[in-house]
Design a protein around this motif. Structure first.
Motif, PDB file in Angstrom:
ATOM      1  N   THR A 136       0.835  -1.198   0.000  1.00  0.00           N
ATOM      2  CA  THR A 136       0.000   0.000   0.000  1.00  0.00           C
ATOM      3  C   THR A 136       0.866   1.242   0.000  1.00  0.00           C
ATOM      4  N   GLU A 137       0.329   2.320  -0.530  1.00  0.00           N
ATOM      5  CA  GLU A 137       0.884   3.658  -0.326  1.00  0.00           C
ATOM      6  C   GLU A 137      -0.217   4.480   0.324  1.00  0.00           C
ATOM      7  N   THR A 138       0.153   5.304   1.277  1.00  0.00           N
ATOM      8  CA  THR A 138      -0.832   5.965   2.119  1.00  0.00           C
ATOM      9  C   THR A 138      -0.541   7.454   2.276  1.00  0.00           C
TER      10      THR A 138
ATOM     11  N   ASP B 219      -5.133   8.159   8.649  1.00  0.00           N
ATOM     12  CA  ASP B 219      -4.665   8.267   7.271  1.00  0.00           C
ATOM     13  C   ASP B 219      -5.393   7.234   6.411  1.00  0.00           C
ATOM     14  N   GLN B 220      -5.184   7.309   5.099  1.00  0.00           N
ATOM     15  CA  GLN B 220      -5.896   6.409   4.189  1.00  0.00           C
ATOM     16  C   GLN B 220      -4.951   5.823   3.160  1.00  0.00           C
ATOM     17  N   ILE B 221      -5.347   4.713   2.580  1.00  0.00           N
ATOM     18  CA  ILE B 221      -4.650   4.130   1.436  1.00  0.00           C
ATOM     19  C   ILE B 221      -4.996   4.949   0.197  1.00  0.00           C
ATOM     20  N   VAL B 222      -3.977   5.278  -0.610  1.00  0.00           N
ATOM     21  CA  VAL B 222      -4.226   5.962  -1.879  1.00  0.00           C
ATOM     22  C   VAL B 222      -3.804   5.102  -3.073  1.00  0.00           C
ATOM     23  N   GLN B 223      -3.033   4.045  -2.822  1.00  0.00           N
ATOM     24  CA  GLN B 223      -2.645   3.110  -3.879  1.00  0.00           C
ATOM     25  C   GLN B 223      -2.516   1.728  -3.268  1.00  0.00           C
ATOM     26  N   PHE B 224      -3.054   0.726  -3.951  1.00  0.00           N
ATOM     27  CA  PHE B 224      -2.975  -0.660  -3.493  1.00  0.00           C
ATOM     28  C   PHE B 224      -2.607  -1.520  -4.691  1.00  0.00           C
ATOM     29  N   ALA B 225      -1.666  -2.437  -4.479  1.00  0.00           N
ATOM     30  CA  ALA B 225      -1.277  -3.369  -5.540  1.00  0.00           C
ATOM     31  C   ALA B 225      -1.116  -4.759  -4.939  1.00  0.00           C
ATOM     32  N   ALA B 226      -1.497  -5.768  -5.698  1.00  0.00           N
ATOM     33  CA  ALA B 226      -1.397  -7.150  -5.216  1.00  0.00           C
ATOM     34  C   ALA B 226      -1.066  -8.073  -6.375  1.00  0.00           C
ATOM     35  N   ILE B 227      -0.292  -9.124  -6.069  1.00  0.00           N
ATOM     36  CA  ILE B 227       0.082 -10.152  -7.042  1.00  0.00           C
ATOM     37  C   ILE B 227      -0.339 -11.495  -6.472  1.00  0.00           C
ATOM     38  N   HIS B 228      -1.081 -12.268  -7.253  1.00  0.00           N
ATOM     39  CA  HIS B 228      -1.529 -13.599  -6.836  1.00  0.00           C
ATOM     40  C   HIS B 228      -0.601 -14.641  -7.456  1.00  0.00           C
TER      41      HIS B 228
ATOM     42  N   ARG C 203       2.676  -4.950  10.750  1.00  0.00           N
ATOM     43  CA  ARG C 203       2.599  -3.762  11.606  1.00  0.00           C
ATOM     44  C   ARG C 203       1.947  -2.574  10.908  1.00  0.00           C
ATOM     45  N   PHE C 204       1.955  -2.548   9.557  1.00  0.00           N
ATOM     46  CA  PHE C 204       1.465  -1.339   8.906  1.00  0.00           C
ATOM     47  C   PHE C 204       0.431  -1.602   7.813  1.00  0.00           C
ATOM     48  N   ASP C 205       0.842  -2.203   6.686  1.00  0.00           N
ATOM     49  CA  ASP C 205      -0.072  -2.321   5.548  1.00  0.00           C
ATOM     50  C   ASP C 205      -1.359  -3.049   5.913  1.00  0.00           C
ATOM     51  N   GLU C 206      -1.232  -4.127   6.669  1.00  0.00           N
ATOM     52  CA  GLU C 206      -2.438  -4.869   7.027  1.00  0.00           C
ATOM     53  C   GLU C 206      -3.317  -4.051   7.970  1.00  0.00           C
ATOM     54  N   GLU C 207      -2.704  -3.295   8.863  1.00  0.00           N
ATOM     55  CA  GLU C 207      -3.494  -2.435   9.742  1.00  0.00           C
ATOM     56  C   GLU C 207      -4.237  -1.384   8.915  1.00  0.00           C
ATOM     57  N   MET C 208      -3.556  -0.792   7.941  1.00  0.00           N
ATOM     58  CA  MET C 208      -4.219   0.189   7.084  1.00  0.00           C
ATOM     59  C   MET C 208      -5.356  -0.451   6.312  1.00  0.00           C
ATOM     60  N   LEU C 209      -5.163  -1.683   5.850  1.00  0.00           N
ATOM     61  CA  LEU C 209      -6.210  -2.377   5.096  1.00  0.00           C
ATOM     62  C   LEU C 209      -7.402  -2.694   5.993  1.00  0.00           C
ATOM     63  N   ARG C 210      -7.139  -3.128   7.220  1.00  0.00           N
ATOM     64  CA  ARG C 210      -8.231  -3.414   8.150  1.00  0.00           C
ATOM     65  C   ARG C 210      -9.061  -2.163   8.437  1.00  0.00           C
ATOM     66  N   HIS C 211      -8.377  -1.062   8.679  1.00  0.00           N
ATOM     67  CA  HIS C 211      -9.095   0.180   8.945  1.00  0.00           C
ATOM     68  C   HIS C 211      -9.893   0.620   7.717  1.00  0.00           C
TER      69      HIS C 211
END
Length: 467
Positions: free
Chosen positions: A8-10, A18-27, A99-107
């Motif tokens: 994530t970028e926030t 704060d909020q996520i402004v960019q999210f990227a994922a690879i499966h 500690r960070f990206d997942e917390e931002m995603l949960r919020h």
């Protein structure tokens, strides 16, 4: 089971505000072969004020963040949830993500009225690639080189690790390139140190971690502070309690538990309270960085662990000590007043079944239907978030009085410091301080943000003056 590598970028580091402004994922599949990927961006929410340092790090101008052609934050979060759900069960991996990206995603999920815990739902696992980097570098024949920062200390920053090991796949602080770089790191370790990779994946299984913590008398717990690692020989002490069933309390074996046991309850509580004290916390469902004592590299400085093993044996034969520490720990958290900010109440309790059903209905309802659902929600947190979403997406669903009340609340939030979210005046001060300190202002990004802040402050002040 495959993997989801994400980043994530926030707008800043203040989780919940704060909020996520960019999210990227690879499966990927189980062998880390790519199956699919996506990247999403969104525009700034009306109530969020970006931190100037975040804009500098992410190279994001305020014009880009407020581009009206971008999806709203709610629209992006809804799309993230749908796409990740389509991929099915997986182990979710990011870099410093626990500690960070997942917390931002949960919020982001919670504040958009979705269930918050998608990555830890049944059948899924969680892991942190920063931990596998640490483990890989701890091997006698490490497959990764850890670089040094400007102060000569080892650093775990992704961009530095990638550059030192030749697998940078794009600019740092871009979610798509950081996700690709994290995948490259995982592939490097899986190929060059398969045993390390296997241990890393086992740590994503909370049952396996719980069993190891309970059965292994002495193990190494590695903790990260500002991308610096601290390694401690610890032993399981007690479960954290009903408030956190996945939590485990451990004892730092550098301290003598027998001496601590002689303390009165109040003194023991004071000893256990500091964040750098002998009581260490881990969550079995958060892929803790655990190393067996016999695998610890010599540079960690443990040497002969005979004394640590004796103290671990004492702990096992004196379970009452663990119970006392657990009671003191529980009392410490029980006495902590709840936050007055709804954004910091994610972990206070789960929504009721009734409210969860209404949350699901909210996403399919018309704007009039959403307005009606707000009044039916029993949880004040959810009512606040639903009201905020409707205000941002469907202002016409409000009466004139309700719309003016919501606008007033927004203006006050943006201007008045309440020891929670960043305000417009505070952001302006931070920009001034950064420029005075010599912060590089590439493309006048900070100056442009400062001008935008000034205009928005004047508008908010003028509105409140007329209210």
């Amino acid at each position: 089971m495959g993997f989801v590598i994400y980043d994530t970028e926030t707008t800043g580091l203040n989780k919940g505000f704060d909020q996520i402004v960019q999210f990227a994922a690879i499966h990927t599949d189980a062998e880390l072969n790519e199956l699919d990927r996506f990247e999403l961006r969104c525009r700034l929410q009306p109530h969020v004020v970006p931190h100037p340092k975040a804009l500098s790090a992410n190279r994001l101008s305020i014009e880009r963040l407020t581009d009206p052609t971008l999806p709203t934050h709610y629209e992006m979060v809804r799309e993230i949830r749908w796409r990740l759900s389509q991929w099915g069960k997986a182990i979710f991996i990011g870099y410093n993500s626990i500690r960070f990206d997942e917390e931002m995603l949960r919020h982001a999920f919670f504040q958009s009225l979705f269930p918050a815990y998608l990555t830890s739902s049944p059948g899924c696992g969680r892991a942190d690639a920063m931990h596998v980097a640490l483990a890989a570098c701890a091997e006698s024949a490490p497959c990764l080189t850890l670089p040094l920062d400007e102060d000569g200390r080892t650093t775990f920053r992704l961009e530095a690790v990638a550059a030192a090991n030749g697998f940078s796949l794009g600019p740092a602080h871009d979610a798509a390139s950081d996700a690709a770089t994290t995948l490259a790191l995982c592939r490097r370790v899986a190929a060059a140190a398969p045993e390390v990779w296997s241990r890393f994946i086992r740590a994503a299984n909370k049952a396996a971690v719980a069993d190891l913590v309970a059965s292994e008398p002495v193990f190494v717990l590695s903790e990260f502070f500002g991308f610096q690692a601290s390694h401690r020989l610890v032993s399981f002490l007690a479960p954290e309690g009903q408030a956190n069933p996945n939590g485990r309390l451990c004892w730092d074996l550098a301290a003598d538990p027998a001496q601590a046991a002689a303390l009165a309850d109040a003194e023991l509580a004071a000893l256990a309270a500091p964040s750098d004290g002998p009581v260490r916390r881990l969550r079995v469902n958060a892929a803790p960085a655990i190393t067996m004592s016999w695998d610890a590299p010599a540079e960690w400085g443990f040497g002969d662990i005979g004394e640590a093993e004796e103290r671990a044996a004492w702990l096992k034969s004196n379970p009452g000590f663990g119970a006392r520490v657990a009671a003191a720990h529980a009392m410490r958290w029980a006495n902590r007043p709840p936050s007055s900010h709804v954004e910091q109440q994610l972990y206070d309790h789960f929504p009721s079944d009734h409210d969860q059903a209404l949350m699901a209905d909210f996403h399919e309802a018309s704007k009039e239907g959403r307005r009606a659902i707000i009044n039916q929600l029993a949880d004040p947190r959810l009512r606040t978030f639903a009201w905020r979403l409707l205000h941002a997406q469907h202002r016409s669903a409000f009466t004139d009085a309700d719309r003016r009340a919501a606008d007033t609340d927004l203006a006050k939030r943006l201007l008045e410091d309440c020891e929670g979210p960043l305000t417009l005046p505070r952001a302006q001060t931070l920009i001034h301080d950064l420029l005075i300190a010599g912060e590089a202002d590439t493309n006048d990004l900070l100056k442009g943000y400062s001008a935008w802040l000034e205009v928005r402050m004047e508008k908010a002040k003028a509105f409140l003056a007329q209210a």
